[in-house]
Design a protein around this motif. Structure first.
Motif, mmCIF file in Angstrom:
data_model
loop_
_atom_site.group_PDB
_atom_site.id
_atom_site.type_symbol
_atom_site.label_atom_id
_atom_site.label_comp_id
_atom_site.label_asym_id
_atom_site.label_seq_id
_atom_site.Cartn_x
_atom_site.Cartn_y
_atom_site.Cartn_z
ATOM 1 N N CYS A 404 -1.089 0.174 11.994
ATOM 2 C CA CYS A 404 -2.464 0.149 11.431
ATOM 3 C C CYS A 404 -3.248 0.915 12.698
ATOM 4 O O CYS A 404 -2.936 0.944 13.969
ATOM 5 N N MET A 407 -9.384 -2.131 12.147
ATOM 6 C CA MET A 407 -10.788 -1.696 11.716
ATOM 7 C C MET A 407 -11.518 -3.051 11.531
ATOM 8 O O MET A 407 -11.008 -4.204 11.574
ATOM 9 N N PHE A 413 -13.601 1.809 12.780
ATOM 10 C CA PHE A 413 -12.947 1.433 13.832
ATOM 11 C C PHE A 413 -13.270 0.156 14.724
ATOM 12 O O PHE A 413 -14.396 0.014 15.090
ATOM 13 N N GLY A 464 -0.887 -5.705 13.311
ATOM 14 C CA GLY A 464 -1.794 -5.570 12.204
ATOM 15 C C GLY A 464 -1.786 -6.828 11.484
ATOM 16 O O GLY A 464 -2.483 -6.754 10.521
ATOM 17 N N ASP A 486 -5.071 -7.061 9.041
ATOM 18 C CA ASP A 486 -6.120 -6.233 9.400
ATOM 19 C C ASP A 486 -6.942 -5.590 8.404
ATOM 20 O O ASP A 486 -6.082 -5.324 7.536
ATOM 21 N N TYR A 488 -7.540 -2.940 7.940
ATOM 22 C CA TYR A 488 -7.219 -1.432 7.706
ATOM 23 C C TYR A 488 -6.502 -1.536 6.198
ATOM 24 O O TYR A 488 -6.448 -0.391 5.291
ATOM 25 N N TYR A 489 -5.845 -2.768 6.072
ATOM 26 C CA TYR A 489 -5.111 -2.513 4.800
ATOM 27 C C TYR A 489 -5.755 -2.628 3.445
ATOM 28 O O TYR A 489 -5.395 -2.561 2.443
ATOM 29 N N ASN A 492 -7.164 1.349 3.467
ATOM 30 C CA ASN A 492 -6.215 2.522 3.309
ATOM 31 C C ASN A 492 -5.618 3.383 2.430
ATOM 32 O O ASN A 492 -5.081 4.265 2.311
ATOM 33 N N THR A 497 -11.672 6.911 4.279
ATOM 34 C CA THR A 497 -11.076 6.086 5.397
ATOM 35 C C THR A 497 -10.031 7.056 6.000
ATOM 36 O O THR A 497 -9.784 6.987 7.275
ATOM 37 N N ILE A 501 -9.623 8.573 9.797
ATOM 38 C CA ILE A 501 -8.480 8.443 10.658
ATOM 39 C C ILE A 501 -7.914 9.815 11.105
ATOM 40 O O ILE A 501 -7.610 9.917 12.301
#
Length: 636
Positions: A404, A407, A413, A464, A486, A488-489, A492, A497, A501
């Motif tokens: 990841c 985030m 970020f 992550g 995290d 991020y998941y 994503n 998003t 990235i």
């Protein structure tokens, strides 16, 4: 008189060096013509694989069948000439030529006629695959022992094939007559597999769970073109080999937990005898926990505690749990809650100094570290991971990383404080890559600690998630095992998003983010393709332990001149089934991206490099033609 000398520029020096390789105008423009022709060849096929986790047989088969591409090429080449069973036989022969030949010979099917037919079929398939490469590249791919003969058989223009048929038949007859047909079949099979895949990307996690990561690395070291993005299960082994005691304890604990100690002892020569003797003399076995697991777990949590205490900026004090263990009651307090433990057997735990190793534990770890330092095979494998690997990769407009980009809950970020630096996004990944390499070369405490953080730290880009190894080891209440992921998941699957990235890593929305690490629950309807094709997760579960959860046995991603497609693979039984039943790994194909036109080498990173070479050669030509540089006669 002006005595000042004009200094040569770096460009002048470079052109002089280039002129050593291309000493005349003819050699320079011949190379320009060659390079410009290469730009128009079809783009090479890339394969992306991740999370193989020591499952050597399944991984080896995926390499041998090229994620099903061999079967596809056999079907398209021989669709109207061979039955399905004959096609399957040919595929199995290509996958495992030595073993299949032995089986066919035992069945009495190998005759001179069979050799002649099979050799011509293999030549035809190799000729079909070689059409997307330059003759020079194909020659380099041909096994040396038959290079001239195979080159003769492959490169025949359509208008001369009929005239040369007798010539080719004569070559085949000679091969059979001299008894070299088996070796020739093996060489052709190797060439076919080499031509089917131009480049392999392994997006992390070669080690742990399965028993034979060492054999996977042996195979990768012989592979023709590969890059690796380190996963957290790779980095912990790299940390151990670099000198991190915390990483080594984690490696041993993982292998105890997954019952795969043979890789340490048999493959890498790291004896665990002293640990076993220490555990059996120090710990009891009455509570159902193995003494070795008890011993290495306590050592691990002590070393982790020392590491966390050296880095308060990591904000991981909540993982300092040994100090909250009540050995008399067999309980531990976590987040204000008291939990019963599986054991109260902690003979080396000093409540006054809970993270200090006992004399016996120091002796065990010192000897284990010495064994790791002296394991030539382990050092060769880890050296290969450093040489061919990185924390992330930007390649042909795609961004590859294992887990990841940390985030915030809001989808920005997350700045991370390391050694006084606030880092995020690509800069954070660059820092991780730099310190990982420093650990291997310098072995300083900060970089060694960093290797452990990359393995399981709260904001590690390679992990992550918050690992709950302590809870999973000692607590039976599975509600405590949940490992928060995290943010991020959570983001994503959002195109915005993913676009953010991609831009952070210098790519546009036409590229894709390619991850591994997180098993895709295909049986529950989860798709590996997210954000409208801008992100692909290719950890479908090579590891057998995941098969019930995921419902499949792994994903591979294929990027070819026509687009990108994901392959969902069914579980692999065994090589014996392949040989007995032609039982291939069956795959479901989903082409989720199609390019508006077939891509060429000119559309790739290699194309950019070739254009730079062409520009340099044009400067050299100008220097020759203007008299700035004299041409050199070639020496014979």
């Amino acid at each position: 008189m002006d005595t000042m000398k004009t200094s040569r520029t770096a460009s002048d020096k470079y052109l002089e060096l280039l002129s050593e390789k291309f000493p005349t105008t003819q050699s320079a423009y011949t190379e320009i013509i060659n390079l410009e022709a290469i730009l128009n060849l079809p783009k090479g096929t890339e394969h992306f694989v991740s999370d193989v986790h020591g499952e050597y047989q399944a991984f080896e088969h995926i390499l041998n069948n090229c994620s099903g591409v061999i079967r596809e090429r056999v079907q398209s080449t021989f669709e109207f000439q061979l039955t399905r069973e004959e096609q399957a036989d040919l595929c199995t022969l290509i996958y495992y030529p030595t073993l299949k030949l032995r089986r066919l010979r035992e069945e009495g099917r190998v005759t001179s006629e069979w050799y002649a037919i099979t050799l011509m079929r293999l030549v035809r398939l190799a000729r079909h695959l070689s059409g997307t490469y330059t003759r020079s590249k194909v020659r380099k791919a041909i096994p040396v022992e038959f290079s001239y003969i195979i080159d003769e058989l492959l490169h025949t223009s359509s208008d001369e094939r009929e005239a040369r048929l007798a010539y080719h038949q004569g070559i085949i007859s000679s091969i059979i007559g001299t008894g070299s047909a088996d070796d020739f079949i093996c060489s052709l099979a190797a060439l076919i597999k080499r031509l089917a895949v131009d480049h392999l990307h392994l997006v992390g996690d070669i080690f742990d769970r399965g028993p034979r990561a060492d054999r996977i690395l042996d195979r990768l070291m012989a592979y023709h073109s590969i890059d690796i993005q380190w996963g957290n299960h790779d980095i912990v082994w790299m940390g151990a080999a670099s000198g991190s005691a915390a990483c080594l304890a984690a490696v041993i604990r993982n292998n105890v937990h997954y019952d795969s100690l043979k890789i340490l002892e048999s493959a890498y020569g790291v004896s665990l005898r002293e640990l076993t003797v220490f555990a059996e003399q120090t710990y009891r076995a009455q509570d159902g926990m193995d003494p070795v697991e008890k011993a290495i777990s306590v050592i691990l949590f002590k070393l982790e505690g020392q590491t966390i205490r050296r880095h308060p900026n990591w904000q991981m004090e909540d993982r300092l749990l040994l100090e909250h263990v009540d050995t008399a009651k067999g309980t531990v307090v976590i987040d204000g809650q008291t939990h019963q433990m599986r054991t109260r057997d902690f003979p080396t735990l000093d409540p006054a100094n809970p993270y200090e190793l006992s004399e016996g534990e120091v002796r065990v770890m010192d000897n284990l570290m010495s064994a790791v330092r002296h394991s030539e095979k382990l050092r060769a494998h880890v050296g290969f991971l450093y040489e061919h690997g990185s924390a992330y990769l930007v390649h042909n407009g795609n961004v590859l990383f294992h887990a990841c980009v940390p985030m915030t809950e809001e989808g920005e970020f997350c700045p991370v404080n390391h050694q006084g630096q606030m880092l995020e996004g690509k800069a954070y990944y660059d820092y991780a890559d730099q310190l990982a390499r420093r650990a291997w070369h310098e072995h300083d405490q900060v970089s060694l600690d960093w290797m452990w953080y990359l393995w399981c730290g709260r904001l590690s880009p390679l992990s992550g998630r918050v690992m709950k190894t302590f809870e999973r080891t000692y607590l039976t209440d599975k509600s405590t095992w949940d490992e928060p992921r995290d943010p991020y998941y959570s983001h994503n699957d959002d195109p915005e998003t993913c676009r953010m990235i991609l831009e952070e890593f210098g790519c546009d929305a036409g590229g894709a983010i390619i991850n591994g690490h997180t098993p895709v629950h295909a049986s529950e309807g989860e798709s590996p393709v997210k954000a409208g094709g801008m992100l692909v997760v290719i950890d479908g579960g090579f590891c057998q332990a995941y098969h019930k959860t995921t419902g499949i046995a792994g994903y591979t991603l294929i990027a070819d001149p026509h687009g990108m497609r994901i392959k969902a693979h069914r579980p692999f039984a065994s090589i014996k089934d392949v040989l007995d039943l032609n039982a291939d790994i069956m795959s479901e194909d989903d082409r989720f991206r199609r390019w508006p036109r077939a891509l060429t080498v000119g559309d790739t990173d290699a194309g950019d490099q070739i254009r730079e070479q062409i520009a340099d050669l044009r400067q050299l030509l100008d220097a020759y033609r203007s008299g700035v540089l004299p041409e050199k006669a070639r020496t014979k």
